[in-house]
Design an enzyme around this catalytic site. Structure first.
Site, PDB file in Angstrom:
ATOM      1  CB  THR A 131     103.442  30.183  15.461  1.00 23.80           C
ATOM      2  OG1 THR A 131     103.805  29.885  14.120  1.00 23.80           O
ATOM      3  CG2 THR A 131     102.054  29.585  15.701  1.00 23.80           C
ATOM      4  CG  ASP A 132     104.673  32.365  10.658  1.00 19.15           C
ATOM      5  OD1 ASP A 132     104.542  31.227  11.155  1.00 19.15           O
ATOM      6  OD2 ASP A 132     105.516  32.630   9.776  1.00 19.15           O
ATOM      7  CD  GLU A 133     103.133  26.632  11.364  1.00 16.55           C
ATOM      8  OE1 GLU A 133     102.230  25.793  11.371  1.00 16.55           O
ATOM      9  OE2 GLU A 133     104.331  26.336  11.332  1.00 16.55           O
ATOM     10  CE1 TYR A 157     102.773  24.695  17.244  1.00 18.89           C
ATOM     11  CE2 TYR A 157     102.810  25.568  15.010  1.00 18.89           C
ATOM     12  CZ  TYR A 157     103.209  25.643  16.333  1.00 18.89           C
ATOM     13  OH  TYR A 157     104.036  26.664  16.745  1.00 18.89           O
ATOM     14  CE  LYS A 161     101.885  28.628  19.878  1.00 17.99           C
ATOM     15  NZ  LYS A 161     102.624  28.646  21.175  1.00 17.99           N
TER      16      LYS A 161
HETATM   17  P1  NAD Z   1     110.231  22.972  21.174  1.00 18.82           P
HETATM   18  O1  NAD Z   1     109.325  21.856  20.769  1.00 18.82           O
HETATM   19  O2  NAD Z   1     111.660  22.930  20.801  1.00 18.82           O
HETATM   20  O3  NAD Z   1     110.182  23.144  22.762  1.00 18.82           O
HETATM   21  C1  NAD Z   1     109.006  23.081  23.497  1.00 18.82           C
HETATM   22  C2  NAD Z   1     109.375  22.948  24.978  1.00 18.82           C
HETATM   23  O4  NAD Z   1     108.153  22.911  25.733  1.00 18.82           O
HETATM   24  C3  NAD Z   1     110.138  21.661  25.306  1.00 18.82           C
HETATM   25  O5  NAD Z   1     111.231  21.959  26.154  1.00 18.82           O
HETATM   26  C4  NAD Z   1     109.113  20.807  26.014  1.00 18.82           C
HETATM   27  O6  NAD Z   1     109.672  19.918  26.964  1.00 18.82           O
HETATM   28  C5  NAD Z   1     108.239  21.857  26.686  1.00 18.82           C
HETATM   29  N1  NAD Z   1     106.883  21.375  26.953  1.00 18.82           N
HETATM   30  C6  NAD Z   1     106.045  20.740  26.092  1.00 18.82           C
HETATM   31  N2  NAD Z   1     104.893  20.430  26.715  1.00 18.82           N
HETATM   32  C7  NAD Z   1     104.990  20.912  27.978  1.00 18.82           C
HETATM   33  C8  NAD Z   1     104.119  20.904  29.102  1.00 18.82           C
HETATM   34  N3  NAD Z   1     102.903  20.343  29.029  1.00 18.82           N
HETATM   35  N4  NAD Z   1     104.527  21.493  30.242  1.00 18.82           N
HETATM   36  C9  NAD Z   1     105.765  22.054  30.326  1.00 18.82           C
HETATM   37  N5  NAD Z   1     106.641  22.073  29.301  1.00 18.82           N
HETATM   38  C10 NAD Z   1     106.260  21.498  28.153  1.00 18.82           C
HETATM   39  O7  NAD Z   1     109.515  24.283  20.632  1.00 18.82           O
HETATM   40  P2  NAD Z   1     110.147  25.632  20.058  1.00 18.82           P
HETATM   41  O8  NAD Z   1     110.375  25.468  18.611  1.00 18.82           O
HETATM   42  O9  NAD Z   1     111.245  26.073  20.938  1.00 18.82           O
HETATM   43  O10 NAD Z   1     108.900  26.618  20.227  1.00 18.82           O
HETATM   44  C11 NAD Z   1     108.703  27.329  21.445  1.00 18.82           C
HETATM   45  C12 NAD Z   1     107.475  28.196  21.315  1.00 18.82           C
HETATM   46  O11 NAD Z   1     107.623  29.097  20.239  1.00 18.82           O
HETATM   47  C13 NAD Z   1     106.195  27.419  21.015  1.00 18.82           C
HETATM   48  O12 NAD Z   1     105.158  28.022  21.733  1.00 18.82           O
HETATM   49  C14 NAD Z   1     106.006  27.568  19.526  1.00 18.82           C
HETATM   50  O13 NAD Z   1     104.637  27.480  19.183  1.00 18.82           O
HETATM   51  C15 NAD Z   1     106.550  28.957  19.320  1.00 18.82           C
HETATM   52  N6  NAD Z   1     107.091  29.231  17.969  1.00 18.82           N
HETATM   53  C16 NAD Z   1     108.010  28.381  17.407  1.00 18.82           C
HETATM   54  C17 NAD Z   1     108.559  28.687  16.161  1.00 18.82           C
HETATM   55  C18 NAD Z   1     109.590  27.803  15.511  1.00 18.82           C
HETATM   56  O14 NAD Z   1     109.971  28.054  14.372  1.00 18.82           O
HETATM   57  N7  NAD Z   1     110.112  26.787  16.180  1.00 18.82           N
HETATM   58  C19 NAD Z   1     108.146  29.833  15.488  1.00 18.82           C
HETATM   59  C20 NAD Z   1     107.198  30.673  16.084  1.00 18.82           C
HETATM   60  C21 NAD Z   1     106.696  30.361  17.330  1.00 18.82           C
HETATM   61  O1  TDX Z   2     111.115  16.500   6.276  1.00 17.45           O
HETATM   62  C1  TDX Z   2     110.609  17.604   5.991  1.00 17.45           C
HETATM   63  N1  TDX Z   2     110.498  17.961   4.680  1.00 17.45           N
HETATM   64  C2  TDX Z   2     109.926  19.126   4.268  1.00 17.45           C
HETATM   65  O2  TDX Z   2     109.822  19.412   3.075  1.00 17.45           O
HETATM   66  C3  TDX Z   2     110.136  18.533   6.988  1.00 17.45           C
HETATM   67  C4  TDX Z   2     110.241  18.191   8.459  1.00 17.45           C
HETATM   68  C5  TDX Z   2     109.570  19.716   6.564  1.00 17.45           C
HETATM   69  N2  TDX Z   2     109.446  20.001   5.247  1.00 17.45           N
HETATM   70  C6  TDX Z   2     108.836  21.291   4.841  1.00 17.45           C
HETATM   71  C7  TDX Z   2     107.513  21.620   5.508  1.00 17.45           C
HETATM   72  C8  TDX Z   2     107.550  23.128   5.594  1.00 17.45           C
HETATM   73  O3  TDX Z   2     107.082  23.694   4.383  1.00 17.45           O
HETATM   74  O4  TDX Z   2     109.721  22.316   5.268  1.00 17.45           O
HETATM   75  C9  TDX Z   2     109.019  23.458   5.764  1.00 17.45           C
HETATM   76  C10 TDX Z   2     109.423  23.705   7.206  1.00 17.45           C
HETATM   77  O5  TDX Z   2     108.907  22.634   7.963  1.00 17.45           O
HETATM   78  P1  TDX Z   2     109.090  22.578   9.559  1.00 17.45           P
HETATM   79  O6  TDX Z   2     110.527  22.741   9.884  1.00 17.45           O
HETATM   80  O7  TDX Z   2     108.378  21.361  10.055  1.00 17.45           O
HETATM   81  O8  TDX Z   2     108.364  23.921  10.028  1.00 17.45           O
HETATM   82  P2  TDX Z   2     106.874  24.479   9.777  1.00 17.45           P
HETATM   83  O9  TDX Z   2     105.921  23.394   9.511  1.00 17.45           O
HETATM   84  O10 TDX Z   2     106.981  25.584   8.767  1.00 17.45           O
HETATM   85  O11 TDX Z   2     106.556  25.086  11.238  1.00 17.45           O
HETATM   86  C11 TDX Z   2     107.569  25.814  11.959  1.00 17.45           C
HETATM   87  O12 TDX Z   2     107.387  27.208  11.908  1.00 17.45           O
HETATM   88  C12 TDX Z   2     106.394  27.782  12.700  1.00 17.45           C
HETATM   89  C13 TDX Z   2     107.668  25.350  13.414  1.00 17.45           C
HETATM   90  O13 TDX Z   2     107.774  23.942  13.462  1.00 17.45           O
HETATM   91  C14 TDX Z   2     106.514  25.805  14.242  1.00 17.45           C
HETATM   92  O14 TDX Z   2     106.699  25.462  15.601  1.00 17.45           O
HETATM   93  C15 TDX Z   2     106.415  27.300  14.131  1.00 17.45           C
HETATM   94  O15 TDX Z   2     105.283  27.749  14.824  1.00 17.45           O
END
Ligand code: NAD
Ligand code: TDX
Length: 351
Positions: A131-133, A157, A161
């Site tokens: 992730t970019d975080e 988190y 990561k």
């Molecule tokens: P998500 O939370 O929707 O899904 C995570 C999945 O991992 C779920 O299906 C869960 O059951 C599974 N999981 C969790 N713990 C596990 C374990 N111990 N063993 C096996 N499976 C397990 O997450 P997402 O948003 O789809 O993110 C997927 C990946 O991409 C993550 O690695 C996250 O850090 C990365 N990522 C997410 C975002 C975003 O915006 N959502 C952005 C950049 C990177």
């Molecule tokens: O209720 C809310 N109100 C609010 O203002 C929630 C849930 C979030 N927010 C804000 C927090 C952030 O600035 O909105 C922005 C986006 O929040 P999230 O959807 O929780 O995402 P963020 O914290 O930016 O992280 C996401 O991007 C990077 C994903 O959850 C991560 O998994 C990914 O790595």
């Protein structure tokens, strides 16, 4: 050409799109999806591929070394695409330990098993999705995260990561494990668990509930449609250079408050509500602890070296996303009527 791929976390939001993208675009490969089915995992995300003969689902934990070894033994994987993770920042503030277990210990468990089974590293690949975080928070609006930006994670988190990224690089440098890493910005689209900003807001607007905006809503995120991320992963998997990192972003920065206002406008139209109805639901609440101000990705390396670029314009992607949630009520209701209620209560009650 890869023949047998282990995808972890394939029942989650991004993972399920990656599984579907690979099956659609490379139907001859065997895919095993290992997912623990935590609160975030959902087999409903995969109904359209569940009977595919080259696809197998295994319910299990990436921290379970015996299970992972048995799967390597049985399926002879030549590649791993590792997405399984605890992924929500707010949950990491409530319970950091689970993030260390899955994101760090789980990743190292997979690395160890891959190292053990791949005596010959040729034509093997361990692809770690990050992730970019991990790069921290930008204050200056002309700055962007590049692949060489120093790591500066600021939430449990992102710290977990970042740690997993370090282990992946360490296994490459120390043992020669063939790895590649990508760091992506915020994803949005169908199938995202409604703890994240966009689906949470869609659900609340639909039900006429307050939309909780943290702080003043000034924080900035760069949003990418999830299928564009899946396509970037496909391209990096096939064309990326071992040992390299690729940043993936949408060139699409939005202040949270502006994004929510746009979403309210789209929802008013879709729900046939008078203009500006949904905006009245916006409620500023106590800020997230340690809330990162701005993420912005420079993905020029991926664009110039692998010829990838985002293809979905934000307004179009947001509308598609809204349509999906409105047309898939049972998917959403199943979630929000379950344990989600307690989570929502706990997180938002004192805000
Ligand atoms: P998500 O939370 O929707 O899904 C995570 C999945 O991992 C779920 O299906 C869960 O059951 C599974 N999981 C969790 N713990 C596990 C374990 N111990 N063993 C096996 N499976 C397990 O997450 P997402 O948003 O789809 O993110 C997927 C990946 O991409 C993550 O690695 C996250 O850090 C990365 N990522 C997410 C975002 C975003 O915006 N959502 C952005 C950049 C990177
Ligand atoms: O209720 C809310 N109100 C609010 O203002 C929630 C849930 C979030 N927010 C804000 C927090 C952030 O600035 O909105 C922005 C986006 O929040 P999230 O959807 O929780 O995402 P963020 O914290 O930016 O992280 C996401 O991007 C990077 C994903 O959850 C991560 O998994 C990914 O790595």
């Amino acid at each position: 050409m890869a023949k047998s791929i282990l995808i972890t976390g394939g029942a989650g939001f991004i993972g399920s799109h990656v599984v579907k993208f690979f099956i659609k675009n490379q139907p001859s490969v065997n895919i095993v999806n290992l997912d623990k089915l935590t609160y975030a995992g959902n087999l409903q995300n995969l109904v359209e591929v569940e009977n595919n003969k080259n696809y197998t689902f295994v319910k299990g934990d990436i921290c379970d070394e015996n299970l992972v070894e048995n799967l390597f033994e049985k399926y002879n994987f030549d590649s791993v695409i590792h997405l399984a993770a605890e992924s929500h920042v707010d949950r990491s503030i409530l319970n950091p330990m689970e993030f260390i277990t899955t994101n760090v210990v789980g990743t190292v468990t997979l690395l160890n098993v891959a190292k053990k089974f791949w005596s010959d590293f040729s034509d093997k690949l361990f692809y770690h999705i990050s992730t970019d975080e991990v790069y921290g928070s930008l204050e200056n609006e002309t700055d962007f995260f590049t692949e060489t930006t120093s790591y500066d994670p600021r939430s449990p988190y992102s710290a977990a990561k970042a740690s997993s990224d370090h282990f992946v690089r360490a296994y490459h440098n120390t043992f020669g494990l063939p790895v590649v890493i990508s760091n992506c910005s915020n994803n949005y689209g169908p199938n995202q668990f409604p703890e994240k900003l966009i689906p949470l807001a869609i659900n609340n607007i639909k039900k006429n509930n307050p939309i909780p905006v943290y702080g003043k809503g000034e924080n900035i995120r760069d949003w990418l449609f999830v299928v564009d991320h899946a396509r970037a992963i496909f391209d990096i998997f096939h064309k990326g250079v071992v040992g390299q990192t690729y940043n993936i972003g949408g060139d699409n920065e939005w202040k949270n408050i502006d994004l929510i206002k746009l979403l309210c406008k789209i929802m008013d139209e879709k729900l046939n509500r008078p203009k500006n109805t949904s905006e009245k639901l916006i409620t500023f609440v106590t800020d997230r602890a340690g809330h990162d101000m701005r993420y912005a990705i420079d993905s020029s390396k991926l664009k110039s070296e692998l010829n990838w670029k985002p293809s979905v314009y934000f307004e179009e992607g947001l509308e598609k996303t809204v349509d999906w949630y409105l047309n898939n009520e049972p998917w959403l209701e199943n979630i929000v009527n379950g344990n989600y209620k307690n989570y929502y209560q706990d997180l938002y009650k004192n805000r």
